[in-house]
Design a protein around this motif. Structure first.
Motif, PDB file in Angstrom:
ATOM      1  N   LEU A 108       0.625  -1.574   0.213  1.00  0.00           N
ATOM      2  CA  LEU A 108       0.117  -0.106  -0.123  1.00  0.00           C
ATOM      3  C   LEU A 108       0.976   1.344  -0.098  1.00  0.00           C
ATOM      4  O   LEU A 108       1.752   1.292   1.248  1.00  0.00           O
ATOM      5  CB  LEU A 108      -1.047  -0.057   1.078  1.00  0.00           C
ATOM      6  N   LEU A 109       1.695   1.661  -1.018  1.00  0.00           N
ATOM      7  CA  LEU A 109       1.804   2.599  -1.739  1.00  0.00           C
ATOM      8  C   LEU A 109       1.098   4.308  -1.215  1.00  0.00           C
ATOM      9  O   LEU A 109      -0.135   4.096  -2.018  1.00  0.00           O
ATOM     10  CB  LEU A 109       2.996   3.092  -2.933  1.00  0.00           C
ATOM     11  N   GLY A 110       1.725   5.159  -0.690  1.00  0.00           N
ATOM     12  CA  GLY A 110       0.964   6.767  -0.216  1.00  0.00           C
ATOM     13  C   GLY A 110       1.825   7.046   0.544  1.00  0.00           C
ATOM     14  O   GLY A 110       2.684   6.918   1.241  1.00  0.00           O
TER      15      GLY A 110
ATOM     16  N   ALA B   8       2.473  -1.372   4.158  1.00  0.00           N
ATOM     17  CA  ALA B   8       2.062  -0.136   3.941  1.00  0.00           C
ATOM     18  C   ALA B   8       3.662   0.566   4.281  1.00  0.00           C
ATOM     19  O   ALA B   8       4.071   0.516   4.796  1.00  0.00           O
ATOM     20  CB  ALA B   8       1.153   0.699   5.203  1.00  0.00           C
ATOM     21  N   THR B   9       3.499   1.351   2.931  1.00  0.00           N
ATOM     22  CA  THR B   9       4.874   1.898   2.636  1.00  0.00           C
ATOM     23  C   THR B   9       4.563   3.179   2.461  1.00  0.00           C
ATOM     24  O   THR B   9       3.879   3.433   1.561  1.00  0.00           O
ATOM     25  CB  THR B   9       5.961   0.830   2.850  1.00  0.00           C
ATOM     26  N   HIS B  10       5.979   4.083   2.270  1.00  0.00           N
ATOM     27  CA  HIS B  10       6.274   4.674   0.971  1.00  0.00           C
ATOM     28  C   HIS B  10       8.008   4.814   0.371  1.00  0.00           C
ATOM     29  O   HIS B  10       8.147   5.840  -0.125  1.00  0.00           O
ATOM     30  CB  HIS B  10       5.602   6.616   1.939  1.00  0.00           C
TER      31      HIS B  10
ATOM     32  N   VAL C 257      -2.055   2.555  -4.567  1.00  0.00           N
ATOM     33  CA  VAL C 257      -1.523   3.530  -3.938  1.00  0.00           C
ATOM     34  C   VAL C 257      -2.518   4.155  -4.110  1.00  0.00           C
ATOM     35  O   VAL C 257      -3.929   4.277  -4.445  1.00  0.00           O
ATOM     36  CB  VAL C 257      -0.888   4.448  -6.012  1.00  0.00           C
ATOM     37  N   LEU C 258      -2.889   4.928  -2.925  1.00  0.00           N
ATOM     38  CA  LEU C 258      -3.729   5.970  -2.106  1.00  0.00           C
ATOM     39  C   LEU C 258      -2.858   7.518  -2.154  1.00  0.00           C
ATOM     40  O   LEU C 258      -1.619   7.615  -1.638  1.00  0.00           O
ATOM     41  CB  LEU C 258      -3.474   5.007  -0.604  1.00  0.00           C
ATOM     42  N   HIS C 259      -3.559   8.278  -2.346  1.00  0.00           N
ATOM     43  CA  HIS C 259      -3.019   9.791  -2.084  1.00  0.00           C
ATOM     44  C   HIS C 259      -4.451  10.547  -2.016  1.00  0.00           C
ATOM     45  O   HIS C 259      -5.218  10.431  -2.620  1.00  0.00           O
ATOM     46  CB  HIS C 259      -2.569   9.962  -3.558  1.00  0.00           C
ATOM     47  N   ARG C 260      -4.264  11.010  -0.890  1.00  0.00           N
ATOM     48  CA  ARG C 260      -5.431  12.207  -0.559  1.00  0.00           C
ATOM     49  C   ARG C 260      -6.562  11.324  -0.082  1.00  0.00           C
ATOM     50  O   ARG C 260      -8.260  11.849  -0.098  1.00  0.00           O
ATOM     51  CB  ARG C 260      -5.580  12.607  -1.681  1.00  0.00           C
TER      52      ARG C 260
ATOM     53  N   ALA D  56      -4.436   3.862  -7.506  1.00  0.00           N
ATOM     54  CA  ALA D  56      -4.604   2.604  -8.688  1.00  0.00           C
ATOM     55  C   ALA D  56      -3.784   1.500  -7.435  1.00  0.00           C
ATOM     56  O   ALA D  56      -3.647   1.318  -7.003  1.00  0.00           O
ATOM     57  CB  ALA D  56      -2.925   2.722  -9.692  1.00  0.00           C
ATOM     58  N   GLU D  57      -4.668   0.405  -8.792  1.00  0.00           N
ATOM     59  CA  GLU D  57      -4.276  -1.341  -7.872  1.00  0.00           C
ATOM     60  C   GLU D  57      -4.611  -1.739  -8.277  1.00  0.00           C
ATOM     61  O   GLU D  57      -5.353  -1.986  -9.776  1.00  0.00           O
ATOM     62  CB  GLU D  57      -6.170  -1.367  -7.065  1.00  0.00           C
TER      63      GLU D  57
END
Lengths: 280, 265
Positions: free
Chosen positions: B51-53, B208-210, B223-226, B231-232
């Motif tokens: 889980l990128l963000g 979860a990581t960045h 990809v989680l943003h705001r 995208a998944e």
């Protein structure tokens, strides 16, 4: 054809293990913090050895229930000091919950599959168990100071201690749900502990208070701590005070219900107020 | 991008079709601030999903909802087919969590921390002790079982937290930025440990990581943003979607504030 998941059921034994585990951890923490035990013991002993001895000749206590004769002032204040131990312990346990939330350890408790109300009650039970150890250590030292209670009192006081410990612990738990930082909570302790203790029958009988200030008497009468003190006082002499028991049980239920609501994942203050930091 | 249908539920979905985790149309706000906005994602069993963000993307809020620290008010979250709101005990019993903040009790020993966790899942002391020694051996920390946690290094503490999360044999493991603050060697060891769990025990992992370097070509990526899913899908599918050559470029494209960002969402 897909297989339906087996219904998941938490067993009674599992509940017992969970509560035992929470009590065990609280006990370990208590043993690791010897300073906490010593201060819990020294605080009421200072009151007993110094304050009560000093005021023995000034503050006379007439014959009032449950006493059937005149008693020394040390004897009169002992139930109040027992309740003080529970008051400090209840808020100390809640302080540790604020700390756990601040450092994130609270999450480990709250992600257990057991219902949240049960986890909170277990925390309270753990705190009460620790307070029982402190109370009996205090009563043992007090015995050597010639505060000798009827033998039945040492046993009869257990239910009273459980009930008053539940009320005071639940009150602390409720407060811990509101405060986000240790500093805030510590300052509130000063605003709660001392007024509750002094505006009660712990140090002087209510008729004496009434003689000097009617307003203060009303405050003492509405202070739930007064009833915790009286419940313990009567129980230490093998007697039952129904009014005190009713008030303490009622307040315990109200405080407990409010704190369970406050920690509820859908209705609680954490869910409403928040941000991820609150979830700790 | 995987679009998940909103199930018409009772409390639990059929087991055969249940992924380790499904999040369907979850929105969550703190007051007026929307932390998650119509988030849907899934973690298949036996997969490593990253889980990128960036910071503030909503990862920790999502974890808080999955672990039921607070309830989701819209949408639905299932762990192994069990609705987290309607069947929390079943869902949480399948879930192992490593939170971003350290959650070990420093005053207790390693094995005492694990035993405490075991009892919180209804595991008796004797069985808990046996399991604790087993998971500590897997983590290479059997010789530190009796040590106070405060005597461990940061990397060892993280490994203990993972061992603790595995105590009750979960089917889904959530890790919220577990490598933050670790040196490169500790980070690599930790990632390898978790990947081995996926391969050997078939559990689903949401990581979860960045830190882009922690992702490999076999991973699934979200990809989680705001508060929104940008995208998944499988590694290559996400790269194709972003029109990027590598994850780093895809990430910047998907979460950047340039004109491409909106298109990616």
């Amino acid at each position: 054809m897909s297989e339906a998941p087996r219904p998941f059921r938490l067993s009674l034994a599992g509940y017992a293990i969970c509560m035992a585990g929470i009590c065990w951890r609280e006990g370990l923490r208590f043993l690791n913090q010897r300073g906490r035990f010593l201060s819990a013991l020294v605080r009421p002993l200072v009151w007993l050895f110094i304050f009560a001895a000093g005021f023995r000749s000034v503050l006379g206590v007439s014959i009032i229930p449950p006493y059937d004769t005149y008693v020394l002032y040390e004897v009169y204040v002992t139930p109040g000091l027992v309740a003080m131990i529970q008051l400090f312990n209840g808020l100390q346990s809640s302080l540790s919950m604020v700390y756990d939330r601040e450092v994130g350890a609270m999450r480990i408790l709250l992600v257990s599959p057991y219902p949240r109300w049960f986890l909170l009650v277990s925390k309270l039970v753990a705190g009460i168990c620790v307070s029982l150890l402190q109370v009996y250590a205090f009563l043992a030292v007090a015995w050597f100071w010639e505060v000798e209670l009827p033998p039945i009192g040492y046993l009869a006081v257990v239910p009273a201690l459980l009930l008053s410990g539940l009320m005071l612990g639940a009150m602390g738990l409720l407060m811990s749900s509101v405060f986000r930082q240790m500093e805030n909570f510590a300052s509130v302790m000063n605003f709660v502990i001392f007024p509750m203790f002094f505006a009660s029958s712990a140090l002087y009988p209510l008729w004496r208070v009434q003689e000097s200030s009617l307003v203060l008497w009303w405050i003492c009468t509405f202070n739930p701590f007064t009833y915790a003190v009286e419940l313990i006082r009567f129980a230490l002499y093998g007697q039952f005070n129904p009014l005190a028991a009713l008030v303490v049980a009622g307040c315990a239920l109200v405080f407990l219900a409010a704190s369970i609501l406050a920690y509820d994942p859908s209705a609680g203050v954490m869910a409403r107020r928040g941000g991820p930091e609150d979830a700790k | 991008m995987t679009a998940l249908p909103m199930p018409e539920l009772p409390g639990s979905l059929p087991l055969g079709s249940a992924p380790a985790l499904t999040v369907n149309h979850v929105t969550h706000a703190f007051g007026a601030r929307k932390a998650l906005d119509d988030v849907s994602l899934s973690v298949p069993t036996g997969s490593f999903t990253a889980l990128l963000g960036p910071n503030g993307a909503g990862k920790t809020t999502l974890f808080s909802l999955i672990t039921r620290l607070y309830d989701n008010r819209t949408g639905r979250i299932d762990v192994l087919g069990h609705d987290v709101r309607r069947a929390p005990a079943a869902a949480l019993s399948k879930l192992g969590v490593v939170f971003q903040a350290r959650t070990l009790d420093l005053e207790l020993s390693v094995v005492q921390n694990l035993l405490y966790h075991a009892t919180l899942h209804g595991m008796g002391f004797a069985a808990g002790r046996r399991r604790a020694l087993e998971v500590l051996a897997q983590a290479g920390l059997a010789d530190r079982a009796g040590d106070k946690v405060r005597r461990l290094s940061g990397g060892q503490m993280r490994r203990v937290e993972i061992a603790r999360a595995l105590m009750h044999r979960p089917s889904l493991l959530l890790l919220d930025e577990p490598t933050v603050g670790l040196d490169i060697a500790s980070r690599a060891a930790l990632v390898a440990q978790v990947r081995a769990l996926v391969a050997q025990e078939g559990i689903g992992v949401l990581w979860a990581t960045h830190i882009i370097e922690e992702i490999t070509a076999t991973d699934r990526i979200v990809v989680l943003h705001r508060g929104r899913i940008r995208a998944e899908g499988a590694h290559d599918a996400v790269l194709a979607q972003a029109g990027a050559a590598d994850v780093s470029e895809a990430f910047l494209t998907l979460v950047g504030d340039g004109p491409d960002a909106g298109a990616a969402a």
